[in-house]
Design a protein around this motif. Structure first.
Motif, PDB file in Angstrom:
ATOM      1  N   SER A 190      31.987  47.805  29.400  1.00 10.86           N
ATOM      2  CA  SER A 190      31.877  49.015  28.734  1.00 10.86           C
ATOM      3  C   SER A 190      32.217  50.054  29.341  1.00 10.86           C
ATOM      4  O   SER A 190      32.162  51.283  28.958  1.00 10.86           O
ATOM      5  CB  SER A 190      30.147  49.207  28.534  1.00 10.86           C
ATOM      6  N   ASP A 191      33.066  49.827  30.626  1.00 12.72           N
ATOM      7  CA  ASP A 191      33.628  50.996  31.437  1.00 12.72           C
ATOM      8  C   ASP A 191      34.598  51.650  30.631  1.00 12.72           C
ATOM      9  O   ASP A 191      35.364  50.961  29.768  1.00 12.72           O
ATOM     10  CB  ASP A 191      34.358  50.177  32.718  1.00 12.72           C
ATOM     11  N   SER A 192      34.763  52.827  30.811  1.00 11.31           N
ATOM     12  CA  SER A 192      35.981  53.911  29.881  1.00 11.31           C
ATOM     13  C   SER A 192      36.876  54.602  31.089  1.00 11.31           C
ATOM     14  O   SER A 192      37.352  55.418  30.561  1.00 11.31           O
ATOM     15  CB  SER A 192      35.378  54.646  28.775  1.00 11.31           C
ATOM     16  N   SER A 193      36.616  54.266  32.249  1.00 13.68           N
ATOM     17  CA  SER A 193      37.499  54.881  33.260  1.00 13.68           C
ATOM     18  C   SER A 193      38.726  54.427  33.779  1.00 13.68           C
ATOM     19  O   SER A 193      39.251  54.927  34.715  1.00 13.68           O
ATOM     20  CB  SER A 193      36.351  55.184  34.529  1.00 13.68           C
ATOM     21  N   GLY A 194      39.006  53.215  33.170  1.00 17.59           N
ATOM     22  CA  GLY A 194      40.181  52.589  33.511  1.00 17.59           C
ATOM     23  C   GLY A 194      39.981  51.464  34.556  1.00 17.59           C
ATOM     24  O   GLY A 194      40.742  50.946  35.221  1.00 17.59           O
ATOM     25  N   HIS A 195      38.612  51.251  34.955  1.00 16.02           N
ATOM     26  CA  HIS A 195      38.349  50.293  35.779  1.00 16.02           C
ATOM     27  C   HIS A 195      37.338  49.225  35.352  1.00 16.02           C
ATOM     28  O   HIS A 195      36.439  48.898  35.757  1.00 16.02           O
ATOM     29  CB  HIS A 195      37.300  51.037  36.993  1.00 16.02           C
ATOM     30  N   ASP A 196      37.692  48.801  34.031  1.00 22.64           N
ATOM     31  CA  ASP A 196      37.290  47.986  33.312  1.00 22.64           C
ATOM     32  C   ASP A 196      37.598  46.441  33.410  1.00 22.64           C
ATOM     33  O   ASP A 196      38.281  46.060  34.346  1.00 22.64           O
ATOM     34  CB  ASP A 196      37.378  48.439  31.569  1.00 22.64           C
ATOM     35  N   TRP A 197      36.904  45.581  32.675  1.00 22.11           N
ATOM     36  CA  TRP A 197      37.289  44.145  32.916  1.00 22.11           C
ATOM     37  C   TRP A 197      38.625  43.849  32.691  1.00 22.11           C
ATOM     38  O   TRP A 197      39.411  43.023  33.377  1.00 22.11           O
ATOM     39  CB  TRP A 197      36.664  43.435  31.554  1.00 22.11           C
ATOM     40  N   TRP A 198      39.638  44.783  31.844  1.00 23.00           N
ATOM     41  CA  TRP A 198      40.986  44.524  31.803  1.00 23.00           C
ATOM     42  C   TRP A 198      41.662  44.775  32.812  1.00 23.00           C
ATOM     43  O   TRP A 198      42.715  44.288  33.143  1.00 23.00           O
ATOM     44  CB  TRP A 198      41.356  44.989  30.291  1.00 23.00           C
ATOM     45  N   HIS A 199      41.248  45.781  33.540  1.00 23.37           N
ATOM     46  CA  HIS A 199      41.909  46.155  34.766  1.00 23.37           C
ATOM     47  C   HIS A 199      41.715  45.171  35.540  1.00 23.37           C
ATOM     48  O   HIS A 199      42.701  44.665  36.312  1.00 23.37           O
ATOM     49  CB  HIS A 199      41.373  47.416  35.411  1.00 23.37           C
ATOM     50  N   VAL A 200      40.610  44.470  35.778  1.00 28.60           N
ATOM     51  CA  VAL A 200      40.299  43.370  36.717  1.00 28.60           C
ATOM     52  C   VAL A 200      41.305  42.132  36.446  1.00 28.60           C
ATOM     53  O   VAL A 200      41.713  41.467  37.199  1.00 28.60           O
ATOM     54  CB  VAL A 200      38.696  42.870  36.662  1.00 28.60           C
ATOM     55  N   GLU A 201      41.368  41.924  34.853  1.00 28.53           N
ATOM     56  CA  GLU A 201      42.136  40.569  34.478  1.00 28.53           C
ATOM     57  C   GLU A 201      43.445  40.886  34.958  1.00 28.53           C
ATOM     58  O   GLU A 201      44.416  40.184  35.352  1.00 28.53           O
ATOM     59  CB  GLU A 201      41.886  40.625  32.968  1.00 28.53           C
ATOM     60  N   ARG A 202      44.259  42.209  34.849  1.00 26.50           N
ATOM     61  CA  ARG A 202      45.523  42.648  35.232  1.00 26.50           C
ATOM     62  C   ARG A 202      45.542  42.318  36.671  1.00 26.50           C
ATOM     63  O   ARG A 202      46.702  41.750  37.119  1.00 26.50           O
ATOM     64  CB  ARG A 202      46.046  43.854  34.823  1.00 26.50           C
ATOM     65  N   VAL A 203      44.683  42.830  37.650  1.00 25.06           N
ATOM     66  CA  VAL A 203      44.935  42.597  39.026  1.00 25.06           C
ATOM     67  C   VAL A 203      44.849  41.238  39.385  1.00 25.06           C
ATOM     68  O   VAL A 203      45.337  40.653  40.176  1.00 25.06           O
ATOM     69  CB  VAL A 203      43.505  43.379  39.584  1.00 25.06           C
ATOM     70  N   ARG A 204      43.913  40.323  38.694  1.00 28.64           N
ATOM     71  CA  ARG A 204      43.849  39.050  38.829  1.00 28.64           C
ATOM     72  C   ARG A 204      45.003  38.285  38.731  1.00 28.64           C
ATOM     73  O   ARG A 204      45.755  37.484  39.532  1.00 28.64           O
ATOM     74  CB  ARG A 204      42.770  38.457  38.009  1.00 28.64           C
TER      75      ARG A 204
END
Length: 236
Positions: free
Chosen positions: A35-49
């Motif tokens: 539910s993060d809306s700051s740009g530190h959400d799950w999709w950020h993690v997926e891209r970093v992964r």
């Protein structure tokens, strides 16, 4: 994000294979960040992964440690947990131990999580392992380019920052404490962090990937300031 109890408790004698550990770790992180809306959400993690695994293959990093550290790198970001730089590493260590991972593995991942964040222009990277280096490079790459620009403004909005204040000069923070106390506009954040990242990549692969993304944010800031000052308008 406050302290959370690790939810996975293994039955005695049950050993998970590495794929199951990855899956459960990903599920845990996704449940915390969905539910993060700051740009530190799950999709950020997926891209970093994905970026970390790509960099890691080029740089000879251990793929398992790299993937776990990339998944957990923002599990408790200090910018949202009250400034506790150690909480994310504690959560990561406890999770992996409860999933049956070795102490050595859990400590390796926790060390990366503790040191991954940018903490000011005057703070230097403390990554000791190639796994830490590629995860940090991947995290920094996702703060650059078009996505990095979008994330910067999403974060600024959540934190209540002004988009730009021409009367407030950027400040290159000399320490973690100074950076934690920063109070500035989103455009200042480009000067204070995002435009510095190209020269702070740990790996040759990271430096190569950063070149284009750096040019994107450089051009954006140039155009933003020109439009703000009405310097982009044609002569009448």
């Amino acid at each position: 994000m406050g302290i959370v109890s690790v939810r996975f408790q293994q039955a005695a004698g049950v050993v998970l294979d590495r794929g199951e550990v990855i899956e459960r770790t990903a599920a845990f992180v996704r449940s915390r960040l969905h539910s993060d809306s700051s740009g530190h959400d799950w999709w950020h993690v997926e891209r970093v992964r994905g970026l970390a695994l790509l960099l890691g293959r080029r740089e000879g990093a251990d793929e398992y440690i790299t993937e776990l550290a990339a998944l957990l790198h923002d599990v408790s970001d200090y910018k949202f947990n009250g400034g506790d730089l150690d909480e994310g590493s504690r959560v990561s260590y406890d999770l992996l131990r409860d999933l049956g991972e070795s102490e050595a593995c859990a400590r390796s991942v926790a060390e990366v999580v503790r040191n991954v964040s940018f903490t000011g222009a005057g703070s230097v990277s403390r990554m000791r392992t190639i796994e830490g280096m590629v995860v940090q490079d991947a995290d920094r790459l996702d703060a650059m380019g078009a996505i990095g620009i979008a994330r910067a403004f999403a974060y600024g909005a959540v934190k209540g920052e002004a988009m730009f204040d021409p009367d407030q000069a950027p400040h290159l923070h000399a320490s973690e404490a100074e950076y934690l106390a920063r109070d500035g506009s989103t455009i200042n954040h480009f000067y204070e962090k995002l435009l510095l990242l190209k020269d702070r990549m740990n790996t040759e692969s990271g430096r190569s990937f950063a070149e284009r993304r750096h040019r994107v944010i450089e051009a954006f800031v140039h155009d933003f300031v020109a439009e703000w000052r009405l310097e982009d308008l044609p002569e009448l």
